[in-house]
Design an enzyme around this catalytic site. Structure first.
Site, PDB file in Angstrom:
ATOM      1  N   SER A 126      91.115  13.945 -12.137  1.00 34.77           N
ATOM      2  CA  SER A 126      90.839  12.599 -12.895  1.00 34.77           C
ATOM      3  C   SER A 126      91.583  12.832 -14.169  1.00 34.77           C
ATOM      4  O   SER A 126      91.851  13.850 -14.741  1.00 34.77           O
ATOM      5  CB  SER A 126      89.148  12.382 -13.248  1.00 34.77           C
ATOM      6  OG  SER A 126      89.299  11.562 -14.283  1.00 34.77           O
ATOM      7  N   TYR A 150      94.443   6.639 -14.753  1.00 30.90           N
ATOM      8  CA  TYR A 150      94.150   5.648 -15.273  1.00 30.90           C
ATOM      9  C   TYR A 150      95.302   4.950 -16.172  1.00 30.90           C
ATOM     10  O   TYR A 150      95.820   5.687 -17.200  1.00 30.90           O
ATOM     11  CB  TYR A 150      92.677   5.925 -16.351  1.00 30.90           C
ATOM     12  CG  TYR A 150      91.574   6.063 -15.425  1.00 30.90           C
ATOM     13  CD1 TYR A 150      91.430   5.061 -14.596  1.00 30.90           C
ATOM     14  CD2 TYR A 150      90.488   6.870 -15.844  1.00 30.90           C
ATOM     15  CE1 TYR A 150      90.210   5.160 -13.870  1.00 30.90           C
ATOM     16  CE2 TYR A 150      89.569   6.874 -15.170  1.00 30.90           C
ATOM     17  CZ  TYR A 150      88.995   6.020 -14.331  1.00 30.90           C
ATOM     18  OH  TYR A 150      87.922   5.964 -13.563  1.00 30.90           O
ATOM     19  N   THR A 177      94.073   4.333  -9.863  1.00 35.69           N
ATOM     20  CA  THR A 177      92.698   3.544  -9.773  1.00 35.69           C
ATOM     21  C   THR A 177      93.098   2.173 -10.261  1.00 35.69           C
ATOM     22  O   THR A 177      93.386   2.098 -11.373  1.00 35.69           O
ATOM     23  CB  THR A 177      91.899   4.413 -10.569  1.00 35.69           C
ATOM     24  OG1 THR A 177      91.694   5.644  -9.933  1.00 35.69           O
ATOM     25  CG2 THR A 177      90.338   3.780 -10.476  1.00 35.69           C
ATOM     26  N   LYS A 256      93.927   3.449  -5.464  1.00 35.61           N
ATOM     27  CA  LYS A 256      92.417   3.523  -5.283  1.00 35.61           C
ATOM     28  C   LYS A 256      91.623   2.450  -5.631  1.00 35.61           C
ATOM     29  O   LYS A 256      91.619   2.152  -7.047  1.00 35.61           O
ATOM     30  CB  LYS A 256      91.813   5.005  -5.912  1.00 35.61           C
ATOM     31  CG  LYS A 256      90.495   5.182  -5.834  1.00 35.61           C
ATOM     32  CD  LYS A 256      90.177   6.598  -6.373  1.00 35.61           C
ATOM     33  CE  LYS A 256      88.617   6.880  -6.468  1.00 35.61           C
ATOM     34  NZ  LYS A 256      87.920   6.417  -7.325  1.00 35.61           N
ATOM     35  N   HIS A 280      84.571   2.485  -6.226  1.00 37.76           N
ATOM     36  CA  HIS A 280      84.083   3.310  -7.276  1.00 37.76           C
ATOM     37  C   HIS A 280      82.469   3.818  -7.240  1.00 37.76           C
ATOM     38  O   HIS A 280      81.989   4.090  -8.443  1.00 37.76           O
ATOM     39  CB  HIS A 280      84.453   2.735  -8.506  1.00 37.76           C
ATOM     40  CG  HIS A 280      85.109   3.685  -9.591  1.00 37.76           C
ATOM     41  ND1 HIS A 280      86.303   3.642 -10.219  1.00 37.76           N
ATOM     42  CD2 HIS A 280      84.579   4.505 -10.527  1.00 37.76           C
ATOM     43  CE1 HIS A 280      86.668   4.401 -11.056  1.00 37.76           C
ATOM     44  NE2 HIS A 280      85.312   4.957 -11.414  1.00 37.76           N
TER      45      HIS A 280
HETATM   46  C1  LIG Z   1      80.514  10.521 -13.041  1.00 33.67           C
HETATM   47  C2  LIG Z   1      81.724  10.012 -12.124  1.00 33.67           C
HETATM   48  C3  LIG Z   1      82.960  10.017 -12.642  1.00 33.67           C
HETATM   49  C4  LIG Z   1      83.872   9.385 -12.040  1.00 33.67           C
HETATM   50  N1  LIG Z   1      85.288   9.223 -12.631  1.00 33.67           N
HETATM   51  C5  LIG Z   1      86.050   8.869 -12.016  1.00 33.67           C
HETATM   52  C6  LIG Z   1      87.438   8.745 -12.484  1.00 33.67           C
HETATM   53  O1  LIG Z   1      87.759   9.623 -13.632  1.00 33.67           O
HETATM   54  N2  LIG Z   1      88.525   8.188 -12.126  1.00 33.67           N
HETATM   55  C7  LIG Z   1      88.206   7.448 -10.745  1.00 33.67           C
HETATM   56  O2  LIG Z   1      89.270   7.263 -10.097  1.00 33.67           O
HETATM   57  N3  LIG Z   1      87.130   7.600 -10.060  1.00 33.67           N
HETATM   58  C8  LIG Z   1      85.996   8.030 -10.640  1.00 33.67           C
HETATM   59  N4  LIG Z   1      84.794   7.984 -10.013  1.00 33.67           N
HETATM   60  C9  LIG Z   1      84.683   7.544  -8.716  1.00 33.67           C
HETATM   61  C10 LIG Z   1      84.856   8.611  -7.459  1.00 33.67           C
HETATM   62  O3  LIG Z   1      85.951   8.784  -7.606  1.00 33.67           O
HETATM   63  C11 LIG Z   1      84.478   7.870  -6.209  1.00 33.67           C
HETATM   64  O4  LIG Z   1      85.248   6.661  -6.082  1.00 33.67           O
HETATM   65  C12 LIG Z   1      82.928   7.780  -6.314  1.00 33.67           C
HETATM   66  O5  LIG Z   1      82.239   8.932  -6.747  1.00 33.67           O
HETATM   67  C13 LIG Z   1      82.688   7.570  -4.541  1.00 33.67           C
HETATM   68  O6  LIG Z   1      81.065   7.218  -4.523  1.00 33.67           O
HETATM   69  P1  LIG Z   1      79.968   8.159  -4.254  1.00 33.67           P
HETATM   70  O7  LIG Z   1      79.965   9.202  -5.444  1.00 33.67           O
HETATM   71  O8  LIG Z   1      78.584   7.292  -4.391  1.00 33.67           O
HETATM   72  O9  LIG Z   1      80.267   8.529  -2.853  1.00 33.67           O
HETATM   73  C14 LIG Z   1      83.827   8.776 -10.906  1.00 33.67           C
HETATM   74  C15 LIG Z   1      82.526   8.738 -10.332  1.00 33.67           C
HETATM   75  C16 LIG Z   1      81.310   9.390 -10.860  1.00 33.67           C
HETATM   76  C17 LIG Z   1      80.127   9.520 -10.067  1.00 33.67           C
END
Ligand SMILES: Cc1cc2nc3c(=O)[nH]c(=O)nc-3n(C[C@H](O)[C@H](O)[C@H](O)COP(=O)(O)O)c2cc1C
Length: 383
Positions: A126, A150, A177, A256, A280
């Site tokens: 990330s 980002y 993203t 994404k 997300h």
């Molecule tokens: C705590 C947390 C932080 C996240 N941070 C990012 C991030 O920095 N960049 C991003 O593109 N997605 C981020 N996501 C989304 C994840 O990449 C992913 O799309 C998501 O966790 C999928 O859903 P699931 O965890 O329910 O399977 C984050 C998700 C969580 C739970």
């Protein structure tokens, strides 16, 4: 530990890893993570946006789809590999980009990246990771790594600088993203008054970036945190900026957060190399279509022209198999690995990935196929 195909007799005789600290079910893992993390940190990971309708549907919608197995095929030789952008991976599993991983465990993304490297699973870092691009690269050598961007709203040169650093550190793809033009409405964080950024998490890539540092009015922690907050979301992001990013890197670029088939088509028209169907994890716009429900129409629109990855709602190996059957080429694991990290650091993530791999292999074999693509004929929408 390289992930190895399971010996089914071990399952029969229950000779599988008896480490109860990292349970195989998502619900049990989540309870352990809840015990280990602060209420604010756990709430930040677990919760979704607004009324959490999408968060719930991401999981429940998987039961709309049913596998219709074919039997009497020899399934003794299973091939779960996928080839993307010229590199062959042993499984279709990827580590989703998850920011601020230090809120789950003090080793943060270093532990996750090492676990992924051990298992041959690509690690998507990330922008708001707890360790910098260079630190992760140093800890994991030439294991496959991608970098998630980002778009920096105030000065795009900061994003380009991070992309360049990722390229120089040997990262193999860029993930932009697109669903995070601003932060989703997350009531749990408001309830807990919890902001990981304010607590100092998630700024490693910024404070090591020369372009970001030179943009600061003063080089103290408060100024860094304020500037990250000012830059991390990107309401101005549009297709012209995507084209700009494409020009600035020689790496494959994936978008994404694609849910609409027309956006998938537009991505192809703009020369994008791959898309990730994702909402997300229900953390951005609540009320959006569950990710698994969005996948079939996107896959039909893409029609094999570019790879499709998938996330949001994947909780176990058989979910991976369903996502592949509905058109995904690969699947990103999100919250399950974060809970594994909270429960047991690097070992916890390894165990989660191992469980995914094993349940996926059992599921494919029981569906009667020997490779992932053959799943496509074996799924129906439940009547
Ligand atoms: C705590 C947390 C932080 C996240 N941070 C990012 C991030 O920095 N960049 C991003 O593109 N997605 C981020 N996501 C989304 C994840 O990449 C992913 O799309 C998501 O966790 C999928 O859903 P699931 O965890 O329910 O399977 C984050 C998700 C969580 C739970």
């Amino acid at each position: 530990m390289k992930l190895t195909s399971i010996k089914n007799e071990d399952l029969l005789l229950q000779n599988i890893d008896p480490d109860k600290s990292i349970p195989s079910s998502f619900a049990d893992l989540e309870s352990i993570a809840k015990e280990k993390m602060s209420a604010g940190a756990f709430g930040y990971v677990q919760s979704g946006a607004s009324g959490e309708e999408t968060l719930r549907k991401n999981v429940s919608s998987f039961s709309k789809y049913a596998i219709v197995p074919r039997f009497l095929n020899d399934v003794s030789n299973l091939d779960t590999s996928v080839t993307l952008f010229g590199r062959k991976y042993p499984t279709p599993l990827f580590i989703a980009p998850v920011g601020v991983q230090k809120i789950a465990h003090e080793d943060g993304d270093i532990a996750t990246a090492k676990a992924a490297a051990k298992c041959g699973i690509p690690f998507i870092q990330s922008t708001v990771s707890s360790y910098s691009i260079e630190e992760i690269a140093e800890a994991t050598g030439d294991s496959p790594k991608w970098f998630q961007v980002y778009w920096t709203s105030q000065d795009a040169e900061i994003s380009f600088s991070m992309v360049k650093r990722a390229e120089e550190a040997g990262y193999e793809a860029i993930v932009l993203t697109v669903d995070t033009v601003m932060l989703g409405w997350r009531e749990e964080d408001v309830r807990n008054q919890y902001s990981p950024l304010k607590l100092g998490f998630g700024k490693a890539n910024y404070e090591t970036d020369p372009v970001f540092i030179s943009s600061l009015p003063a080089n103290d922690v408060d100024s860094v945190i304020q500037a990250v907050a000012d830059n991390v979301y990107h309401p101005t992001l549009d297709w012209a900026k995507v084209a700009e990013l494409k020009k600035r890197t020689s790496l494959p670029v994936l978008l994404k957060g694609i849910l609409h088939p027309k956006d998938a088509k537009q991505a192809i028209a703009n020369g994008i190399d791959g898309i990730i169907v994702s909402n997300h994890g229900g953390r951005q716009l609540d009320g959006v279509i569950s990710s698994i429900d969005a996948l079939p129409a996107v896959a039909e629109a893409v029609d094999g022209e570019i790879p499709i990855l998938f996330d949001s709602g994947i909780r176990r190996g058989v979910d991976v198999v369903k996502a592949i059957a509905l058109g995904a080429d690969g699947v990103l694991i999100g919250r399950p690995f974060v809970y594994g990290l909270a429960a047991g650091g690097q070992k916890g993530v390894e165990k989660v990935l191992e469980n995914f791999r094993q349940e996926m292999e059992v599921s494919l074999s029981l569906a009667g196929v020997t490779n992932l693509k053959d799943m496509r004929d074996l799924i129906i929408r439940n009547p």
